[in-house]
Design a protein around this motif. Structure first.
Motif, PDB file in Angstrom:
ATOM      1  N   VAL A 166       0.839  -1.199   0.000  1.00 19.20           N
ATOM      2  CA  VAL A 166       0.000   0.000   0.000  1.00 19.20           C
ATOM      3  C   VAL A 166       0.875   1.250   0.000  1.00 19.20           C
ATOM      4  O   VAL A 166       0.647   2.193  -0.764  1.00 19.20           O
ATOM      5  N   ILE A 167       1.894   1.260   0.844  1.00 13.51           N
ATOM      6  CA  ILE A 167       2.797   2.410   0.924  1.00 13.51           C
ATOM      7  C   ILE A 167       3.522   2.616  -0.402  1.00 13.51           C
ATOM      8  O   ILE A 167       3.668   3.750  -0.873  1.00 13.51           O
ATOM      9  N   MET A 168       3.967   1.526  -1.012  1.00 12.42           N
ATOM     10  CA  MET A 168       4.660   1.638  -2.299  1.00 12.42           C
ATOM     11  C   MET A 168       3.718   2.177  -3.388  1.00 12.42           C
ATOM     12  O   MET A 168       4.131   2.998  -4.211  1.00 12.42           O
ATOM     13  N   ASP A 169       2.469   1.734  -3.394  1.00 15.87           N
ATOM     14  CA  ASP A 169       1.510   2.229  -4.379  1.00 15.87           C
ATOM     15  C   ASP A 169       1.255   3.723  -4.188  1.00 15.87           C
ATOM     16  O   ASP A 169       1.189   4.483  -5.156  1.00 15.87           O
ATOM     17  N   GLU A 170       1.099   4.152  -2.910  1.00 16.41           N
ATOM     18  CA  GLU A 170       0.885   5.568  -2.638  1.00 16.41           C
ATOM     19  C   GLU A 170       2.099   6.396  -3.053  1.00 16.41           C
ATOM     20  O   GLU A 170       1.956   7.469  -3.643  1.00 16.41           O
ATOM     21  N   ALA A 171       3.287   5.882  -2.756  1.00 19.92           N
ATOM     22  CA  ALA A 171       4.507   6.600  -3.132  1.00 19.92           C
ATOM     23  C   ALA A 171       4.620   6.699  -4.654  1.00 19.92           C
ATOM     24  O   ALA A 171       5.005   7.745  -5.186  1.00 19.92           O
ATOM     25  N   LYS A 172       4.276   5.637  -5.343  1.00 18.77           N
ATOM     26  CA  LYS A 172       4.337   5.635  -6.810  1.00 18.77           C
ATOM     27  C   LYS A 172       3.381   6.685  -7.375  1.00 18.77           C
ATOM     28  O   LYS A 172       3.742   7.442  -8.283  1.00 18.77           O
ATOM     29  N   ASP A 173       2.162   6.754  -6.822  1.00 16.81           N
ATOM     30  CA  ASP A 173       1.195   7.744  -7.276  1.00 16.81           C
ATOM     31  C   ASP A 173       1.701   9.169  -7.031  1.00 16.81           C
ATOM     32  O   ASP A 173       1.564  10.042  -7.890  1.00 16.81           O
ATOM     33  N   LYS A 174       2.291   9.391  -5.865  1.00 20.07           N
ATOM     34  CA  LYS A 174       2.806  10.725  -5.547  1.00 20.07           C
ATOM     35  C   LYS A 174       3.948  11.112  -6.477  1.00 20.07           C
ATOM     36  O   LYS A 174       4.039  12.258  -6.919  1.00 20.07           O
ATOM     37  N   VAL A 175       4.816  10.162  -6.772  1.00 22.44           N
ATOM     38  CA  VAL A 175       5.930  10.439  -7.682  1.00 22.44           C
ATOM     39  C   VAL A 175       5.407  10.756  -9.081  1.00 22.44           C
ATOM     40  O   VAL A 175       5.896  11.692  -9.735  1.00 22.44           O
ATOM     41  N   LEU A 176       4.430  10.001  -9.541  1.00 20.96           N
ATOM     42  CA  LEU A 176       3.862  10.263 -10.865  1.00 20.96           C
ATOM     43  C   LEU A 176       3.195  11.633 -10.917  1.00 20.96           C
ATOM     44  O   LEU A 176       3.334  12.370 -11.900  1.00 20.96           O
ATOM     45  N   ASP A 177       2.460  12.002  -9.850  1.00 28.60           N
ATOM     46  CA  ASP A 177       1.831  13.321  -9.791  1.00 28.60           C
ATOM     47  C   ASP A 177       2.879  14.426  -9.807  1.00 28.60           C
ATOM     48  O   ASP A 177       2.739  15.425 -10.518  1.00 28.60           O
ATOM     49  N   ALA A 178       3.928  14.248  -9.009  1.00 32.75           N
ATOM     50  CA  ALA A 178       4.993  15.252  -8.963  1.00 32.75           C
ATOM     51  C   ALA A 178       5.677  15.374 -10.324  1.00 32.75           C
ATOM     52  O   ALA A 178       5.985  16.486 -10.773  1.00 32.75           O
ATOM     53  N   GLY A 179       5.901  14.264 -10.993  1.00 35.03           N
ATOM     54  CA  GLY A 179       6.517  14.284 -12.314  1.00 35.03           C
ATOM     55  C   GLY A 179       5.639  15.004 -13.329  1.00 35.03           C
ATOM     56  O   GLY A 179       6.130  15.789 -14.149  1.00 35.03           O
ATOM     57  N   THR A 180       4.342  14.771 -13.263  1.00 41.26           N
ATOM     58  CA  THR A 180       3.405  15.428 -14.168  1.00 41.26           C
ATOM     59  C   THR A 180       3.404  16.937 -13.929  1.00 41.26           C
ATOM     60  O   THR A 180       3.430  17.730 -14.883  1.00 41.26           O
ATOM     61  N   LYS A 181       3.362  17.338 -12.660  1.00 40.93           N
ATOM     62  CA  LYS A 181       3.376  18.768 -12.335  1.00 40.93           C
ATOM     63  C   LYS A 181       4.671  19.420 -12.803  1.00 40.93           C
ATOM     64  O   LYS A 181       4.651  20.529 -13.342  1.00 40.93           O
ATOM     65  N   ALA A 182       5.781  18.737 -12.595  1.00 44.65           N
ATOM     66  CA  ALA A 182       7.070  19.288 -13.027  1.00 44.65           C
ATOM     67  C   ALA A 182       7.113  19.428 -14.546  1.00 44.65           C
ATOM     68  O   ALA A 182       7.586  20.445 -15.070  1.00 44.65           O
ATOM     69  N   ALA A 183       6.616  18.429 -15.247  1.00 50.29           N
ATOM     70  CA  ALA A 183       6.605  18.494 -16.713  1.00 50.29           C
ATOM     71  C   ALA A 183       5.716  19.642 -17.190  1.00 50.29           C
ATOM     72  O   ALA A 183       6.066  20.351 -18.150  1.00 50.29           O
ATOM     73  N   ASP A 184       4.574  19.856 -16.523  1.00 55.09           N
ATOM     74  CA  ASP A 184       3.697  20.971 -16.888  1.00 55.09           C
ATOM     75  C   ASP A 184       4.385  22.313 -16.666  1.00 55.09           C
ATOM     76  O   ASP A 184       4.289  23.214 -17.503  1.00 55.09           O
ATOM     77  N   LYS A 185       5.085  22.453 -15.541  1.00 51.98           N
ATOM     78  CA  LYS A 185       5.790  23.707 -15.257  1.00 51.98           C
ATOM     79  C   LYS A 185       6.888  23.958 -16.282  1.00 51.98           C
ATOM     80  O   LYS A 185       7.069  25.084 -16.752  1.00 51.98           O
ATOM     81  N   VAL A 186       7.618  22.922 -16.627  1.00 54.95           N
ATOM     82  CA  VAL A 186       8.675  23.070 -17.638  1.00 54.95           C
ATOM     83  C   VAL A 186       8.069  23.455 -18.981  1.00 54.95           C
ATOM     84  O   VAL A 186       8.585  24.339 -19.686  1.00 54.95           O
ATOM     85  N   ALA A 187       6.958  22.835 -19.349  1.00 53.57           N
ATOM     86  CA  ALA A 187       6.301  23.151 -20.624  1.00 53.57           C
ATOM     87  C   ALA A 187       5.805  24.594 -20.624  1.00 53.57           C
ATOM     88  O   ALA A 187       5.956  25.312 -21.625  1.00 53.57           O
TER      89      ALA A 187
END
Length: 98
Positions: A51-72
């Motif tokens: 469960v913790i790994m799944d939550e961490a994976k989701d948070k990392v994906l969200d952070a990556g998406t936000k970072a990519a949006d900011k860079v774009a």
């Protein structure tokens, strides 16, 4: 030489006793209960870790998406400013030619 021999026999005797007690304990019903409790605890830990790994994976994906949006967005703004600069240079060059 006699001292080394006696230490060997004492070690062999103590090792045999400890081995026998360990063997008897592993065959008892109490050891089966301990094994079941340990297995159950490890199973719970494994489930919690997933469960913790799944939550961490989701948070990392969200952070990556936000970072990519900011860079774009930043890249788009830089491209707009570069386009404005290009237009100014062209208009300056056109005015200079007249």
């Amino acid at each position: 030489m006699e001292t080394n021999n006696s230490k060997f026999w004492i070690g062999l005797g103590l090792g045999s006793i400890i081995g026998f007690v360990t063997y008897r304990f592993s065959c008892s019903s109490m050891s089966k209960q301990v094994k079941e409790k340990v297995y159950h605890s490890l199973h719970k830990l494994h489930g919690g870790a997933e469960v913790i790994m799944d939550e961490a994976k989701d948070k990392v994906l969200d952070a990556g998406t936000k970072a990519a949006d900011k860079v774009a967005d930043g890249t788009f703004k830089v491209a707009e400013k570069a386009d404005e600069m290009k237009n100014k240079v062209h208009s300056y060059a056109d005015n200079a030619k007249k």
